[in-house]
Design a protein around this motif. Structure first.
Motif, PDB file in Angstrom:
ATOM      1  N   PRO A 292       0.817  -1.225   0.000  1.00  0.00           N
ATOM      2  CA  PRO A 292       0.000   0.000   0.000  1.00  0.00           C
ATOM      3  C   PRO A 292       0.844   1.267   0.000  1.00  0.00           C
ATOM      4  O   PRO A 292       1.903   1.330   0.643  1.00  0.00           O
ATOM      5  CB  PRO A 292      -0.802  -0.132   1.297  1.00  0.00           C
ATOM      6  CG  PRO A 292      -0.863  -1.600   1.563  1.00  0.00           C
ATOM      7  CD  PRO A 292       0.437  -2.153   1.075  1.00  0.00           C
ATOM      8  N   LYS A 293       0.356   2.293  -0.699  1.00  0.00           N
ATOM      9  CA  LYS A 293       1.096   3.551  -0.785  1.00  0.00           C
ATOM     10  C   LYS A 293       1.256   4.201   0.584  1.00  0.00           C
ATOM     11  O   LYS A 293       2.269   4.862   0.844  1.00  0.00           O
ATOM     12  CB  LYS A 293       0.386   4.504  -1.749  1.00  0.00           C
ATOM     13  CG  LYS A 293       0.399   4.027  -3.189  1.00  0.00           C
ATOM     14  CD  LYS A 293      -0.314   5.003  -4.121  1.00  0.00           C
ATOM     15  CE  LYS A 293      -0.348   4.473  -5.551  1.00  0.00           C
ATOM     16  NZ  LYS A 293      -1.041   5.403  -6.476  1.00  0.00           N
ATOM     17  N   SER A 294       0.278   4.017   1.462  1.00  0.00           N
ATOM     18  CA  SER A 294       0.376   4.587   2.808  1.00  0.00           C
ATOM     19  C   SER A 294       1.548   3.973   3.577  1.00  0.00           C
ATOM     20  O   SER A 294       2.228   4.653   4.355  1.00  0.00           O
ATOM     21  CB  SER A 294      -0.930   4.366   3.579  1.00  0.00           C
ATOM     22  OG  SER A 294      -1.216   2.973   3.678  1.00  0.00           O
ATOM     23  N   VAL A 295       1.790   2.684   3.352  1.00  0.00           N
ATOM     24  CA  VAL A 295       2.922   2.012   3.997  1.00  0.00           C
ATOM     25  C   VAL A 295       4.233   2.550   3.437  1.00  0.00           C
ATOM     26  O   VAL A 295       5.193   2.789   4.181  1.00  0.00           O
ATOM     27  CB  VAL A 295       2.835   0.485   3.811  1.00  0.00           C
ATOM     28  CG1 VAL A 295       4.067  -0.205   4.369  1.00  0.00           C
ATOM     29  CG2 VAL A 295       1.571  -0.058   4.474  1.00  0.00           C
ATOM     30  N   ALA A 296       4.284   2.756   2.129  1.00  0.00           N
ATOM     31  CA  ALA A 296       5.487   3.310   1.511  1.00  0.00           C
ATOM     32  C   ALA A 296       5.807   4.682   2.086  1.00  0.00           C
ATOM     33  O   ALA A 296       6.958   4.986   2.419  1.00  0.00           O
ATOM     34  CB  ALA A 296       5.303   3.394  -0.004  1.00  0.00           C
ATOM     35  N   GLN A 297       4.785   5.527   2.210  1.00  0.00           N
ATOM     36  CA  GLN A 297       4.971   6.870   2.775  1.00  0.00           C
ATOM     37  C   GLN A 297       5.496   6.778   4.212  1.00  0.00           C
ATOM     38  O   GLN A 297       6.459   7.453   4.577  1.00  0.00           O
ATOM     39  CB  GLN A 297       3.636   7.625   2.766  1.00  0.00           C
ATOM     40  CG  GLN A 297       3.642   8.958   3.493  1.00  0.00           C
ATOM     41  CD  GLN A 297       3.976  10.117   2.594  1.00  0.00           C
ATOM     42  OE1 GLN A 297       3.516  10.182   1.449  1.00  0.00           O
ATOM     43  NE2 GLN A 297       4.774  11.043   3.082  1.00  0.00           N
ATOM     44  N   ALA A 298       4.881   5.919   5.007  1.00  0.00           N
ATOM     45  CA  ALA A 298       5.270   5.794   6.415  1.00  0.00           C
ATOM     46  C   ALA A 298       6.686   5.239   6.559  1.00  0.00           C
ATOM     47  O   ALA A 298       7.486   5.749   7.357  1.00  0.00           O
ATOM     48  CB  ALA A 298       4.271   4.904   7.148  1.00  0.00           C
ATOM     49  N   GLN A 299       7.013   4.221   5.787  1.00  0.00           N
ATOM     50  CA  GLN A 299       8.314   3.578   5.910  1.00  0.00           C
ATOM     51  C   GLN A 299       9.450   4.474   5.410  1.00  0.00           C
ATOM     52  O   GLN A 299      10.522   4.536   6.027  1.00  0.00           O
ATOM     53  CB  GLN A 299       8.328   2.243   5.164  1.00  0.00           C
ATOM     54  CG  GLN A 299       7.505   1.161   5.829  1.00  0.00           C
ATOM     55  CD  GLN A 299       8.044   0.795   7.208  1.00  0.00           C
ATOM     56  OE1 GLN A 299       9.242   0.621   7.392  1.00  0.00           O
ATOM     57  NE2 GLN A 299       7.152   0.703   8.179  1.00  0.00           N
TER      58      GLN A 299
ATOM     59  N   ALA B 274      12.486   6.096   7.548  1.00  0.00           N
ATOM     60  CA  ALA B 274      13.861   5.807   7.151  1.00  0.00           C
ATOM     61  C   ALA B 274      14.757   7.034   7.133  1.00  0.00           C
ATOM     62  O   ALA B 274      15.985   6.902   6.983  1.00  0.00           O
ATOM     63  CB  ALA B 274      13.866   5.160   5.762  1.00  0.00           C
ATOM     64  N   ALA B 275      14.193   8.216   7.288  1.00  0.00           N
ATOM     65  CA  ALA B 275      14.935   9.463   7.090  1.00  0.00           C
ATOM     66  C   ALA B 275      16.285   9.524   7.813  1.00  0.00           C
ATOM     67  O   ALA B 275      17.299   9.873   7.192  1.00  0.00           O
ATOM     68  CB  ALA B 275      14.060  10.659   7.482  1.00  0.00           C
TER      69      ALA B 275
END
Length: 355
Positions: free
Chosen positions: A102-109, A113-114
């Motif tokens: 899911p795109k929401s998971v990509a955004q969160a992960q 990771a920053a």
């Protein structure tokens, strides 16, 4: 030049990618190895490059010290950068994202990771996945970013004529999990059999990656839709055997149905296309570089079972369109996922980060 590719387990698309690119990178004089943290079903696939399976720090340090890798490409596991530095690795790091679901998971992960990306990563890599490329730009505009297609060897993995099944086959490949959207596949098959009474349904999965609760629901829905008599489940088929299955599915008059909600760069689509097996898929973002509607495959609207049935029925009954799609698809993979192009792009990445 030596590179180490790192991922959690040798399974699914990343394992396929690593096998493909370790061979391709030899074309650019790059020696590639792979490290996985745990055993996976992909270990049954033949490989002619070094593969390590361990999560033990002492063993990993020995691997790093023994090989003097110029760059480590980590797929997803951004936290490992710090770990490898602590184990004495002094070379370059690349964070690769093949997809999170899911795109929401990509955004969160990627947000999470920053600290690791900012401190350790020399570059970011993804296979032309639009939503991942957009997140890279949004979150890490200062980091070098590389977006190029994965590679695929159409000479080794290709169509071969076999005796086709007596009935047309609608196939699916993936894990029994929500993002792969197995429920929709079953509902599409249930609706399509009203138009194609002799339809067979084949599902290819890795049963070891199936969660018990999800599997319970899966088996229950098969019973509810009365599909057991036409559905065949196959688990952990060796990759070397898949050209046979894709070839006979295509020749049966059937197709591969990809129902995923979001994908990075699904290898199943490229494998099917290379074997003249037409693909019907959702527009799951990552397929945008491989499937073009009514040219190299077909799209249907996610969640719209009737639309999927309409497109599937046309794909099965319009022989001229079907043959055009089958021919265009294999040419597209040959041209745009060529191992030579991948090796050249990867060499440019290394040069850009000072190697």
């Amino acid at each position: 030049m030596k590179v180490l590719f790192v991922y959690y387990v040798p399974s699914g698309g990343v394992e396929t990618l690593n096998r493909q690119r370790c061979g391709a990178l030899r074309l650019a004089g790059i020696e590639a190895h792979c490290l996985y943290y745990a055993w996976g079903s992909g270990m049954q696939n033949a490989a002619d490059f070094p593969i390590y399976v361990t999560r033990n720090d002492i063993e990993i340090k020995h691997i790093l010290d023994s090989n003097s890798f110029d760059v480590i490409v980590v797929t997803t596991d951004h936290a490992s950068f710090q770990r490898f530095r602590m184990l004495g690795y002094k070379g370059k790091f690349v964070l690769e994202i093949q997809g999170y679901g899911p795109k929401s998971v990509a955004q969160a992960q990627l947000t999470k990771a920053a600290p690791y990306v900012n401190q350790y990563a020399d570059a970011l890599l993804n296979p032309n996945t639009p939503h991942i490329a957009a997140l890279f730009q949004q979150l890490y505009p200062h980091k070098p970013q590389f977006n190029f297609n994965n590679c695929f060897d159409t000479h080794r993995f290709t169509y071969t004529p076999y005796k086709a099944p007596a009935n047309p086959v609608m196939a699916w490949l993936g894990r029994i999990e929500d993002n792969k959207n197995w429920r929709e596949f079953l509902h599409i098959g249930h609706a399509l059999k009203e138009h194609v009474p002799d339809l067979e349904m084949w599902m290819f999965e890795d049963i070891q990656l199936s969660q018990p609760a999800e599997r319970e629901q899966f088996l229950a829905l098969i019973d509810e839709l009365d599909l057991a008599d036409r559905l065949t489940l196959r688990s952990n088929v060796p990759n070397a055997e898949m050209p046979y299955y894709y070839s006979v599915i295509g020749d049966s008059g059937g197709f591969l149905c990809c129902t995923s909600k979001v994908e990075g760069a699904p290898y199943a689509v490229l494998e099917a296309m290379s074997c003249r097996c037409p693909v019907l898929t959702t527009d799951s973002d990552g397929v945008s570089t491989s499937v073009y509607h009514n040219f190299t495959g077909k799209f249907y609207v996610l969640g719209d079972v009737q639309h999927a049935v309409t497109e599937a029925f046309e794909l099965m009954r319009d022989s001229d369109l079907r043959e055009q799609i089958r021919g265009n698809a294999i040419k597209h993979v040959q041209q745009h996922f060529n191992p030579h192009i991948y090796a050249m792009n990867f060499a440019r990445l290394l040069q850009a980060i000072g190697l």
